[in-house]
Design an enzyme around this catalytic site. Sequence first.
Site, mmCIF file in Angstrom:
data_model
loop_
_atom_site.group_PDB
_atom_site.id
_atom_site.type_symbol
_atom_site.label_atom_id
_atom_site.label_comp_id
_atom_site.label_asym_id
_atom_site.label_seq_id
_atom_site.Cartn_x
_atom_site.Cartn_y
_atom_site.Cartn_z
ATOM 1 N N LYS A 112 7.776 5.318 -6.225
ATOM 2 C CA LYS A 112 6.675 5.974 -5.512
ATOM 3 C C LYS A 112 6.887 7.464 -5.579
ATOM 4 C CE LYS A 112 3.081 4.590 -3.012
ATOM 5 N NZ LYS A 112 2.386 3.290 -3.096
HETATM 6 N N1 GLU Z 1 -0.611 2.734 -4.832
HETATM 7 C C1 GLU Z 1 -0.918 1.359 -5.097
HETATM 8 C C2 GLU Z 1 0.043 0.459 -4.349
HETATM 9 O O1 GLU Z 1 0.579 0.839 -3.329
HETATM 10 C C3 GLU Z 1 -1.019 1.055 -6.581
HETATM 11 C C4 GLU Z 1 0.222 1.314 -7.386
HETATM 12 C C5 GLU Z 1 0.025 1.147 -8.885
HETATM 13 O O2 GLU Z 1 -1.068 0.782 -9.306
HETATM 14 O O3 GLU Z 1 0.990 1.408 -9.621
HETATM 15 O O4 GLU Z 1 0.232 -0.675 -4.693
#
Ligand code: GLU
Length: 422
Positions: A112
Amino acid sequence: MPTPSAPARAGDPWEMALRQFHGAADHLRLDPGVRELLSRPRREFTVHFPVEMDDGSVRTFTGYRIWHSPALGPTKGGLRYSPEVWINEVRALAMWMTWKCALHRLPYGGAKGGVACDPRALSRAELERLTRRYATEISPLIADGSDIPAPDVGTDAQVMAWFMDTCSMHRGYSVPAVVTGKPVSIGGSAGRAEATGRGVMIAAREAARDCGMRLAGSRVVVQGFGNVGSVAARLMHAEGCRIVGVSDVCGGIYNPRGLVPDAVARHVRETGGVAGFPGADRVSNADLLELPCEVLVPAAIEGQITKDNAPRISARVIVEGANGPTTPDADEILAARGILVVPDILANAGGVIVSYFEWVQDLQSFFWSEEEVNAHLARLLVHSYRGVAALARARRVSLRTGALIVAVERVADALRRRGLYP
Ligand code: GLU
């Protein structure tokens, strides 16, 4: 700017994520070495970088990119732009990505990123400069085969387009697979923008079926009317649900006779928020969670359902559109009250699942129709849901613990198989 009604969050998300992990690790009698390794992020990258503002001044911003575990493949996870971004939040979100990808058998580890900033207070040009510089600062980690970002709270397809363009300029040629959630015109996937909300609707359908409840006709409350909440509300409305309450960062609205999500979305486009929608009563974000309903969809941020409000939640089913909206203490209270919680890593995985489809399409330069994307998404999510529900029943644990058991076991198995280097 957020008004006092903006959702406050409870506790430290990293402590929450660790507590959930240790709960699953206890069930699995996880090897102590593996437990220790997985209770720390593999890599933590903090960057402080300058951005020129429109008035010519220079401000320094702080950003992060954290890999929790690359055991199952290149790391995957979104980029968050919010004033509340801090290292423990990014750590927790990265760990949840590891479990989410493992649970749905996506060939990814978890990561993240985020920048502490208020994107609503930045001009479009400032946002672009911030994104391009942040992308440059974290570029040692990023590549289509090593770490693939995507949108999250406060970022969107346009931010992903600038991110992709910046990486492409560095490389000297276009690298669309370096980031997902892009506009369709530059290698994004059909259906990606709606995918998280669609997944929430599918999870709600499965959960209703599981507890012998009819989804059509049930009353639904949605906290957060962004990319996840607004789509979930629209698709659940199309399934015959009555959307009685919705909220955004500036407050909520309630109409027991039901709201039409498309009309609310139009009002948001015109006025900037859900507040003031004609014919609805105003409610605070806190009161919204306690409104009478059958299905509650927290689709905002972490730490919303806590030991303080869990005793007053009236929903029969909670479908977590956000990451980490329910604290572990609240989980215990909800379980004792017989409220079914469909956990984040199951309920909101539609986004990363279609991100995976986007990455595959980019790498193959071969694109699918929206029908194909939606069909694959539904098949994968339903399969995961039913697998977790069966395990949870067999082991007499919550869906969250069941989902974590499946995910942690897969990551631990990958670590064992790969062995230690050197
Ligand atoms: N931000 C989204 C999540 O928390 C998508 C992450 C992604 O598509 O890599 O799952």
